[in-house]
Design a protein around this motif. Structure first.
Motif, PDB file in Angstrom:
ATOM      1  N   TRP A 140       0.829  -1.208   0.000  1.00 40.42           N
ATOM      2  CA  TRP A 140       0.000   0.000   0.000  1.00 40.42           C
ATOM      3  C   TRP A 140       0.865   1.260   0.000  1.00 40.42           C
ATOM      4  O   TRP A 140       0.584   2.208  -0.713  1.00 40.42           O
ATOM      5  CB  TRP A 140      -0.930   0.023   1.215  1.00 40.42           C
ATOM      6  CG  TRP A 140      -2.191  -0.763   1.054  1.00 40.42           C
ATOM      7  CD1 TRP A 140      -2.996  -0.832  -0.041  1.00 40.42           C
ATOM      8  CD2 TRP A 140      -2.817  -1.577   2.048  1.00 40.42           C
ATOM      9  NE1 TRP A 140      -4.077  -1.658   0.205  1.00 40.42           N
ATOM     10  CE2 TRP A 140      -3.993  -2.115   1.485  1.00 40.42           C
ATOM     11  CE3 TRP A 140      -2.495  -1.893   3.366  1.00 40.42           C
ATOM     12  CZ2 TRP A 140      -4.856  -2.954   2.186  1.00 40.42           C
ATOM     13  CZ3 TRP A 140      -3.356  -2.736   4.069  1.00 40.42           C
ATOM     14  CH2 TRP A 140      -4.520  -3.258   3.480  1.00 40.42           C
ATOM     15  N   SER A 141       1.909   1.283   0.805  1.00 37.90           N
ATOM     16  CA  SER A 141       2.712   2.508   0.923  1.00 37.90           C
ATOM     17  C   SER A 141       3.541   2.781  -0.328  1.00 37.90           C
ATOM     18  O   SER A 141       3.789   3.935  -0.654  1.00 37.90           O
ATOM     19  CB  SER A 141       3.619   2.439   2.157  1.00 37.90           C
ATOM     20  OG  SER A 141       4.652   1.491   1.965  1.00 37.90           O
ATOM     21  N   TRP A 142       3.963   1.756  -1.044  1.00 34.57           N
ATOM     22  CA  TRP A 142       4.792   1.961  -2.229  1.00 34.57           C
ATOM     23  C   TRP A 142       4.009   2.527  -3.398  1.00 34.57           C
ATOM     24  O   TRP A 142       4.573   3.182  -4.254  1.00 34.57           O
ATOM     25  CB  TRP A 142       5.475   0.661  -2.644  1.00 34.57           C
ATOM     26  CG  TRP A 142       6.509   0.199  -1.662  1.00 34.57           C
ATOM     27  CD1 TRP A 142       7.183   0.959  -0.740  1.00 34.57           C
ATOM     28  CD2 TRP A 142       6.990  -1.124  -1.495  1.00 34.57           C
ATOM     29  NE1 TRP A 142       8.046   0.184  -0.020  1.00 34.57           N
ATOM     30  CE2 TRP A 142       7.957  -1.112  -0.455  1.00 34.57           C
ATOM     31  CE3 TRP A 142       6.707  -2.328  -2.111  1.00 34.57           C
ATOM     32  CZ2 TRP A 142       8.633  -2.238  -0.035  1.00 34.57           C
ATOM     33  CZ3 TRP A 142       7.378  -3.463  -1.694  1.00 34.57           C
ATOM     34  CH2 TRP A 142       8.329  -3.417  -0.667  1.00 34.57           C
ATOM     35  N   GLN A 143       2.738   2.221  -3.476  1.00 33.78           N
ATOM     36  CA  GLN A 143       1.877   2.708  -4.562  1.00 33.78           C
ATOM     37  C   GLN A 143       2.466   2.404  -5.948  1.00 33.78           C
ATOM     38  O   GLN A 143       2.436   3.234  -6.852  1.00 33.78           O
ATOM     39  CB  GLN A 143       1.599   4.198  -4.406  1.00 33.78           C
ATOM     40  CG  GLN A 143       0.854   4.506  -3.139  1.00 33.78           C
ATOM     41  CD  GLN A 143       0.573   5.974  -2.970  1.00 33.78           C
ATOM     42  OE1 GLN A 143       1.045   6.826  -3.703  1.00 33.78           O
ATOM     43  NE2 GLN A 143      -0.230   6.290  -1.959  1.00 33.78           N
ATOM     44  N   ARG A 144       3.014   1.222  -6.048  1.00 33.96           N
ATOM     45  CA  ARG A 144       3.554   0.730  -7.314  1.00 33.96           C
ATOM     46  C   ARG A 144       3.546  -0.793  -7.255  1.00 33.96           C
ATOM     47  O   ARG A 144       3.511  -1.368  -6.174  1.00 33.96           O
ATOM     48  CB  ARG A 144       4.971   1.239  -7.538  1.00 33.96           C
ATOM     49  CG  ARG A 144       5.954   0.733  -6.490  1.00 33.96           C
ATOM     50  CD  ARG A 144       7.404   1.007  -6.858  1.00 33.96           C
ATOM     51  NE  ARG A 144       8.320   0.671  -5.783  1.00 33.96           N
ATOM     52  CZ  ARG A 144       8.724  -0.546  -5.448  1.00 33.96           C
ATOM     53  NH1 ARG A 144       8.260  -1.604  -6.103  1.00 33.96           N
ATOM     54  NH2 ARG A 144       9.579  -0.747  -4.459  1.00 33.96           N
ATOM     55  N   PRO A 145       3.572  -1.451  -8.408  1.00 33.76           N
ATOM     56  CA  PRO A 145       3.666  -2.910  -8.384  1.00 33.76           C
ATOM     57  C   PRO A 145       4.953  -3.361  -7.696  1.00 33.76           C
ATOM     58  O   PRO A 145       5.983  -2.676  -7.766  1.00 33.76           O
ATOM     59  CB  PRO A 145       3.676  -3.285  -9.870  1.00 33.76           C
ATOM     60  CG  PRO A 145       3.008  -2.135 -10.554  1.00 33.76           C
ATOM     61  CD  PRO A 145       3.417  -0.919  -9.762  1.00 33.76           C
ATOM     62  N   ALA A 146       4.874  -4.487  -7.006  1.00 37.42           N
ATOM     63  CA  ALA A 146       6.029  -4.991  -6.253  1.00 37.42           C
ATOM     64  C   ALA A 146       6.159  -6.504  -6.446  1.00 37.42           C
ATOM     65  O   ALA A 146       5.160  -7.220  -6.475  1.00 37.42           O
ATOM     66  CB  ALA A 146       5.866  -4.681  -4.767  1.00 37.42           C
ATOM     67  N   SER A 147       7.379  -6.941  -6.546  1.00 34.33           N
ATOM     68  CA  SER A 147       7.659  -8.376  -6.649  1.00 34.33           C
ATOM     69  C   SER A 147       7.832  -8.961  -5.252  1.00 34.33           C
ATOM     70  O   SER A 147       7.993  -8.230  -4.268  1.00 34.33           O
ATOM     71  CB  SER A 147       8.946  -8.597  -7.456  1.00 34.33           C
ATOM     72  OG  SER A 147      10.062  -8.115  -6.723  1.00 34.33           O
ATOM     73  N   VAL A 148       7.829 -10.270  -5.199  1.00 34.20           N
ATOM     74  CA  VAL A 148       8.111 -10.952  -3.933  1.00 34.20           C
ATOM     75  C   VAL A 148       9.491 -10.524  -3.437  1.00 34.20           C
ATOM     76  O   VAL A 148       9.685 -10.250  -2.253  1.00 34.20           O
ATOM     77  CB  VAL A 148       8.027 -12.485  -4.100  1.00 34.20           C
ATOM     78  CG1 VAL A 148       8.526 -13.198  -2.850  1.00 34.20           C
ATOM     79  CG2 VAL A 148       6.601 -12.913  -4.434  1.00 34.20           C
ATOM     80  N   THR A 204      10.365 -18.135   0.182  1.00 37.99           N
ATOM     81  CA  THR A 204       9.168 -18.955  -0.025  1.00 37.99           C
ATOM     82  C   THR A 204       8.029 -18.570   0.919  1.00 37.99           C
ATOM     83  O   THR A 204       6.858 -18.689   0.563  1.00 37.99           O
ATOM     84  CB  THR A 204       9.489 -20.450   0.118  1.00 37.99           C
ATOM     85  OG1 THR A 204      10.134 -20.671   1.380  1.00 37.99           O
ATOM     86  CG2 THR A 204      10.371 -20.929  -1.015  1.00 37.99           C
ATOM     87  N   THR A 205       8.365 -18.103   2.114  1.00 32.92           N
ATOM     88  CA  THR A 205       7.330 -17.670   3.057  1.00 32.92           C
ATOM     89  C   THR A 205       6.618 -16.438   2.519  1.00 32.92           C
ATOM     90  O   THR A 205       5.381 -16.373   2.505  1.00 32.92           O
ATOM     91  CB  THR A 205       7.945 -17.369   4.440  1.00 32.92           C
ATOM     92  OG1 THR A 205       8.584 -18.550   4.919  1.00 32.92           O
ATOM     93  CG2 THR A 205       6.890 -16.902   5.426  1.00 32.92           C
TER      94      THR A 205
END
Length: 123
Positions: A16-24, A40-41
């Protein structure tokens, strides 16, 4: 809608705070600043959040990139509405809620109610 578990909440707070797509990997690296955790977690929890409808994902190379399906505020509002519906007598539940508000929270509530009233008048 259930409230989030500890790790689910930590992941969603970041997304939510990044306001951009994020990878694992993005989430993992940020979480590792505070705790020791396996890739993996994080992947499993993000997949669970996707299945719960809180994250949407699309392929980016060999991995997925995730983004929230709703804002943090909209999610919180849905939890509040669910709690109100489950509280029995809604008027009494709201009285108990209002009695616990700080002056700043009460002011925010009054401002929100005024905004809704202005919106209703303009429609």
């Amino acid at each position: 809608m259930r409230s989030l578990g500890n790790l689910e909440g930590a992941i969603m707070d970041r997304v939510w705070s990044w306001q951009r797509p994020a990878s694992v990997r993005d989430v993992l690296e940020d979480l590792r600043r505070d705790r020791s955790i396996a890739y993996t977690t994080v992947m499993t929890v993000m997949d669970t959040l996707h299945k719960k409808g809180l994250l949407r994902r699309h392929s980016s190379g060999k991995a997925y990139v995730y983004e929230p399906t709703t804002s943090h505020e909209a999610y919180s509002a849905a939890l509040m509405q669910e709690a109100l519906a489950a509280g029995g007598n809604q008027a009494v539940t709201l009285i108990h809620f209002l009695e616990r508000l700080t002056p700043a929270e009460l002011s925010a509530l009054e401002e929100a109610r005024a905004r809704v009233a202005r919106k209703d008048r303009s429609e």
